[in-house]
Write an enzyme that holds these catalytic residues in place. Structure first.
Site, PDB file in Angstrom:
ATOM      1  CB  SER A  43      -0.923   0.000   1.228  1.00  0.00           C
ATOM      2  OG  SER A  43      -0.188  -0.248   2.409  1.00  0.00           O
ATOM      3  CD  GLU A 111      -2.391  -8.451  -3.268  1.00  0.00           C
ATOM      4  OE1 GLU A 111      -2.918  -8.546  -4.402  1.00  0.00           O
ATOM      5  OE2 GLU A 111      -2.120  -7.364  -2.733  1.00  0.00           O
ATOM      6  CD  GLU A 178      -7.593  -5.410   0.964  1.00  0.00           C
ATOM      7  OE1 GLU A 178      -6.473  -5.949   0.946  1.00  0.00           O
ATOM      8  OE2 GLU A 178      -7.791  -4.239   0.575  1.00  0.00           O
TER       9      GLU A 178
HETATM   10  O1  KIV Z   1      -0.482  -3.445   1.458  1.00  0.00           O
HETATM   11  C1  KIV Z   1      -1.155  -3.411   2.484  1.00  0.00           C
HETATM   12  O2  KIV Z   1      -1.148  -2.446   3.259  1.00  0.00           O
HETATM   13  C2  KIV Z   1      -1.983  -4.566   2.786  1.00  0.00           C
HETATM   14  C3  KIV Z   1      -3.024  -4.400   3.846  1.00  0.00           C
HETATM   15  C4  KIV Z   1      -4.142  -3.597   3.315  1.00  0.00           C
HETATM   16  C5  KIV Z   1      -3.478  -5.691   4.394  1.00  0.00           C
HETATM   17  O3  KIV Z   1      -1.868  -5.581   2.169  1.00  0.00           O
END
Ligand code: KIV
Length: 260
Positions: A43, A111, A178
């Site tokens: 993120s 993922e 998620e």
């Molecule tokens: O990249 C991220 O911050 C995540 C979280 C939203 C679980 O994968």
């Protein structure tokens, strides 16, 4: 927190708290507030780099931020995300996971489900601890047609449950869920013995994670329903982090207004 504590938390019913961090200063503060798990999430592509999605994040970016975070934490378990296209083959997965471990991560997250069987198996065979990530997978945002709740119909719900069982059988030690309906997240959490950490997945997950910038109200982009600004009603960042930890531990977060 140690990796072995993850299952112990699930067994005892104590909820696991997790926040993202990308730099030493935030990570140190979260660690001192006793957050259980710190995630160097990809993120960072959104909140640090200003990207529309996480697809532009590279291994070099993840290594840089993992090194920065790992320098300043003492107690929290450190998980680092494997970025887009860094786990396309088993050999590539092992090599890149090892680079994140060398950078200071104790566990890597990526993922996807059974389509990554070879990657899960090679990491298990080489003793690399893994966190799975099912439901909404931001690296597949284009294929998924946007940031949408996953597992709403029987077929996709069954796929998520079957993926979770497969990941557990391949030695995955914890699982991020998620944006799935709270009822489905509860079923997944009951079906596996490893802890689930939810984000937009209801209160019955074994823990909760939020992007730290979101929970501090400093994300200026689209704010999903599951986000709560914990800085509101608190005068500083430590107060907000402590409020998040308390709310997760006493299960007042996420309430129905923050769940699907
Ligand atoms: O990249 C991220 O911050 C995540 C979280 C939203 C679980 O994968």
């Amino acid at each position: 927190m140690k990796i072995s504590d993850l299952k112990a938390f699930k067994q005892s019913g104590e909820k696991i708290t997790c926040l993202t961090a990308y730099d030493a200063s935030f990570a140190k503060m979260f660690d001192q507030c006793s957050v259980d798990v710190i995630l160097v999430g990809d993120s960072l592509g959104n909140v640090i780099q200003g990207g529309e999605n996480t697809l532009g994040v590279t291994m070099e970016d993840m290594i840089y931020h993992t090194q920065s975070v790992s320098k300043s934490i003492q107690d929290a378990l450190l998980i680092a995300d494997m970025p887009y296209q860094s786990y396309d083959s088993a050999e590539q997965t092992l090599e890149n996971a090892q680079r994140l471990i060398d950078a200071g991560a104790q566990m890597v997250k990526f993922e996807g489900g059974r389509e990554h069987e070879a990657s899960f198996e090679i990491l298990q065979a080489n003793g690399v601890p893994v966190c799975g990530h099912l439901g909404l997978q931001p690296q597949s945002v284009i294929e998924m047609g946007g940031y949408k709740v996953q597992g709403r119909d029987d077929e996709s719900a069954k796929r998520i449950i079957d993926d979770a069982l497969a990941l557990e059988s391949w030695g995955v030690q914890t699982l991020v869920l998620e944006c799935v309906p709270a009822e489905l997240a509860k079923k997944v959490s009951q079906a596996i013995s490893i802890p689930t950490i939810g984000i937009g997945a209801g209160v019955d997950c074994d823990g909760q994670v939020l992007v730290s910038y979101d929970m501090l109200g400093i994300n200026t982009g689209h704010m999903p329903k599951f986000v709560k600004n914990f800085l509101k009603g608190n005068s500083d960042i430590q107060g907000a982090v402590n409020a998040f930890i308390d709310a997760v531990k006493n299960q007042s977060f996420p309430g129905d207004e923050h769940s699907y």
